[in-house]
Scaffold this motif. Structure first.
Motif, PDB file in Angstrom:
ATOM      1  N   MET A 141       0.848  -1.161   0.000  1.00 24.96           N
ATOM      2  CA  MET A 141       0.000   0.000   0.000  1.00 24.96           C
ATOM      3  C   MET A 141       0.904   1.238   0.000  1.00 24.96           C
ATOM      4  N   THR A 142       0.546   2.179  -0.844  1.00 20.81           N
ATOM      5  CA  THR A 142       1.367   3.382  -0.984  1.00 20.81           C
ATOM      6  C   THR A 142       0.855   4.483  -0.061  1.00 20.81           C
TER       7      THR A 142
ATOM      8  N   LEU B 217      -3.023   5.331   1.519  1.00 23.50           N
ATOM      9  CA  LEU B 217      -3.305   5.597   2.918  1.00 23.50           C
ATOM     10  C   LEU B 217      -3.992   6.955   3.111  1.00 23.50           C
ATOM     11  N   LEU B 218      -3.534   7.946   2.378  1.00 26.85           N
ATOM     12  CA  LEU B 218      -4.145   9.272   2.472  1.00 26.85           C
ATOM     13  C   LEU B 218      -5.589   9.252   1.973  1.00 26.85           C
ATOM     14  N   ILE B 219      -5.850   8.508   0.919  1.00 25.44           N
ATOM     15  CA  ILE B 219      -7.221   8.396   0.391  1.00 25.44           C
ATOM     16  C   ILE B 219      -8.118   7.701   1.411  1.00 25.44           C
ATOM     17  N   ILE B 220      -7.638   6.638   2.022  1.00 24.59           N
ATOM     18  CA  ILE B 220      -8.413   5.921   3.040  1.00 24.59           C
ATOM     19  C   ILE B 220      -8.663   6.834   4.244  1.00 24.59           C
ATOM     20  N   LEU B 221      -7.629   7.541   4.674  1.00 25.73           N
ATOM     21  CA  LEU B 221      -7.763   8.455   5.803  1.00 25.73           C
ATOM     22  C   LEU B 221      -8.761   9.574   5.490  1.00 25.73           C
ATOM     23  N   ALA B 222      -8.657  10.144   4.302  1.00 27.12           N
ATOM     24  CA  ALA B 222      -9.580  11.217   3.903  1.00 27.12           C
ATOM     25  C   ALA B 222     -11.006  10.697   3.824  1.00 27.12           C
TER      26      ALA B 222
END
Length: 178
Positions: free
Chosen positions: A1-2, A6-11
């Motif tokens: 996972m890049t 992770l940023l997309i999931i967090l957002a």
């Protein structure tokens, strides 16, 4: 996972929480403004009836709804304090006290209106009310009725009575005529 994944999931996970918090903040702010507007509108609507219960209640809510932390609202609180001090002042009497009371109320409503985004001039606040003379007459009559009743109940007044028809008086009158 890049990192971007992770940023997309967090957002995606945090966005609804942020939206809810922003909505709550805006709702709270609108509710707070609504309470201030209610105080202002009540005072404007009842400014010709300064002893009405709703007018007095609205005055007493000023301290609750306006904050010293905001400069425009602090001006409202300062003006309210001047008006409140005058209301309790016993040094002036009669017309002088009444004229100053009206002027201070107009100043309070003017500052309050400005803090809420209204641009009323003081003359329209002071003279822009409709108060039928009948309201004043009714209020005066009710005050007089209360005074007379209190005088009666406290034994300081009398109740005049006139006898116009005694029982049996009409029978005696008809026998004497016949």
């Amino acid at each position: 996972m890049t990192l971007s994944d992770l940023l997309i999931i967090l957002a995606t996970a945090v966005s609804p929480l942020i939206a809810v918090q922003v909505t709550r903040f805006l709702d709270d702010r609108n509710e707070e403004r609504g309470r201030k507007l209610q105080v202002f509108k009540t005072l404007m609507a009842t400014r010709a009836y300064n002893i009405s219960l709703t007018h007095v209640e609205a005055l007493n809510r000023i301290d609750l709804e306006f904050s010293e932390k905001r400069p425009r609202e602090k001006m409202v609180l300062d003006q309210w304090q001047q008006y409140l001090d005058h209301l309790g002042d016993k040094t002036l009497t009669g017309d002088a006290w009444g004229r100053k009371r009206v002027d201070l109320l107009v100043d309070l409503l003017h500052v309050m209106g400005k803090s809420l985004g209204y641009d009323f001039n003081k003359t329209s606040i002071k003279n822009g009310t409709y108060s039928p003379t009948a309201h004043g007459r009714v209020e005066t009559e009710q005050d007089r009725i209360r005074e007379l009743i209190l005088e009666l109940l406290e034994g300081r007044g009398t109740l005049p009575m006139y006898v116009t028809n005694l029982p049996g008086q009409s029978e005696a009158s008809s026998k004497a005529a016949g």
